[in-house]
Design a protein around this motif. Structure first.
Motif, PDB file in Angstrom:
ATOM      1  N   SER A  66       9.111  39.700 -23.866  1.00  0.00           N
ATOM      2  CA  SER A  66       9.104  38.254 -24.022  1.00  0.00           C
ATOM      3  C   SER A  66       7.920  37.854 -24.904  1.00  0.00           C
ATOM      4  CB  SER A  66       9.014  37.580 -22.658  1.00  0.00           C
ATOM      5  OG  SER A  66       8.950  36.195 -22.810  1.00  0.00           O
ATOM      6  N   LEU A  67       8.189  37.524 -26.127  1.00  0.00           N
ATOM      7  CA  LEU A  67       7.138  37.239 -27.099  1.00  0.00           C
ATOM      8  C   LEU A  67       6.430  35.919 -26.818  1.00  0.00           C
ATOM      9  CD1 LEU A  67       5.796  38.290 -29.659  1.00  0.00           C
ATOM     10  CD2 LEU A  67       7.506  37.045 -30.975  1.00  0.00           C
ATOM     11  N   HIS A  68       7.136  34.944 -26.250  1.00  0.00           N
ATOM     12  CA  HIS A  68       6.521  33.649 -25.969  1.00  0.00           C
ATOM     13  C   HIS A  68       5.326  33.772 -25.027  1.00  0.00           C
ATOM     14  CE1 HIS A  68      10.497  32.231 -27.372  1.00  0.00           C
ATOM     15  NE2 HIS A  68       9.753  31.270 -27.905  1.00  0.00           N
ATOM     16  N   GLU A  69       5.519  34.481 -23.931  1.00  0.00           N
ATOM     17  CA  GLU A  69       4.443  34.626 -22.955  1.00  0.00           C
ATOM     18  C   GLU A  69       3.290  35.449 -23.498  1.00  0.00           C
ATOM     19  OE1 GLU A  69       7.632  34.884 -22.132  1.00  0.00           O
ATOM     20  OE2 GLU A  69       7.905  33.326 -20.636  1.00  0.00           O
ATOM     21  N   VAL A  70       3.590  36.456 -24.295  1.00  0.00           N
ATOM     22  CA  VAL A  70       2.531  37.273 -24.898  1.00  0.00           C
ATOM     23  C   VAL A  70       1.690  36.422 -25.843  1.00  0.00           C
ATOM     24  CG1 VAL A  70       2.072  39.247 -26.406  1.00  0.00           C
ATOM     25  CG2 VAL A  70       3.811  39.422 -24.621  1.00  0.00           C
ATOM     26  N   LEU A  71       2.330  35.595 -26.652  1.00  0.00           N
ATOM     27  CA  LEU A  71       1.588  34.724 -27.566  1.00  0.00           C
ATOM     28  C   LEU A  71       0.795  33.657 -26.826  1.00  0.00           C
ATOM     29  CD1 LEU A  71       4.148  34.248 -30.479  1.00  0.00           C
ATOM     30  CD2 LEU A  71       1.995  35.504 -30.520  1.00  0.00           C
ATOM     31  N   ILE A  72       1.364  33.108 -25.772  1.00  0.00           N
ATOM     32  CA  ILE A  72       0.635  32.117 -24.966  1.00  0.00           C
ATOM     33  C   ILE A  72      -0.617  32.743 -24.374  1.00  0.00           C
ATOM     34  CG2 ILE A  72       0.735  30.787 -22.826  1.00  0.00           C
ATOM     35  CD1 ILE A  72       3.695  30.225 -23.505  1.00  0.00           C
ATOM     36  N   THR A  73      -0.485  33.937 -23.819  1.00  0.00           N
ATOM     37  CA  THR A  73      -1.637  34.627 -23.234  1.00  0.00           C
ATOM     38  C   THR A  73      -2.689  34.923 -24.292  1.00  0.00           C
ATOM     39  OG1 THR A  73      -0.148  35.629 -21.626  1.00  0.00           O
ATOM     40  CG2 THR A  73      -2.324  36.606 -21.848  1.00  0.00           C
TER      41      THR A  73
END
Length: 106
Positions: A66-73
């Motif tokens: 899940s790229l969204h959560e990785v970028l948010i983190t």
């Protein structure tokens, strides 16, 4: 899948604990500079742990990472120290003393 749910639960509980600790620190500490540690240290770690839990959950229930959560983190851990530095620098510029918490108090 039970192992994934245990890992996600661990990160959610860890994140909730650190977010609560940071929020209590923001409320209870006496001056601006000590209050700055609550949201920048503990709360950042808490929200980061919750985002990691979300990334793990959606990576196993969807296809791929899940790229969204990785970028948010990533952006959370990059921007929180920078914003804390700017807040502390602005407080120093406004001459907010460590013991009183408002400008030019003696």
């Amino acid at each position: 899948m039970l192992i994934v749910e245990i890992i996600v639960s661990f990160f959610l509980l860890l994140g909730a604990f650190f977010a609560l600790a940071g929020s209590i620190g923001l409320y209870r500490l006496k001056d601006f500079f000590t209050r700055l540690h609550g949201p920048t240290k503990a709360t950042t770690l808490g929200v980061g742990s919750m985002a990691v839990a979300s990334a793990i959950y959606f990576s196993f229930h969807l296809e791929g990472i899940s790229l969204h959560e990785v970028l948010i983190t990533f952006f959370l851990f990059v921007t929180a120290p920078i914003s804390a530095h700017f807040l502390a620098k602005a407080a120093r510029h406004q001459r907010i003393h460590e013991d009183k918490g408002h400008p030019d108090s003696d």
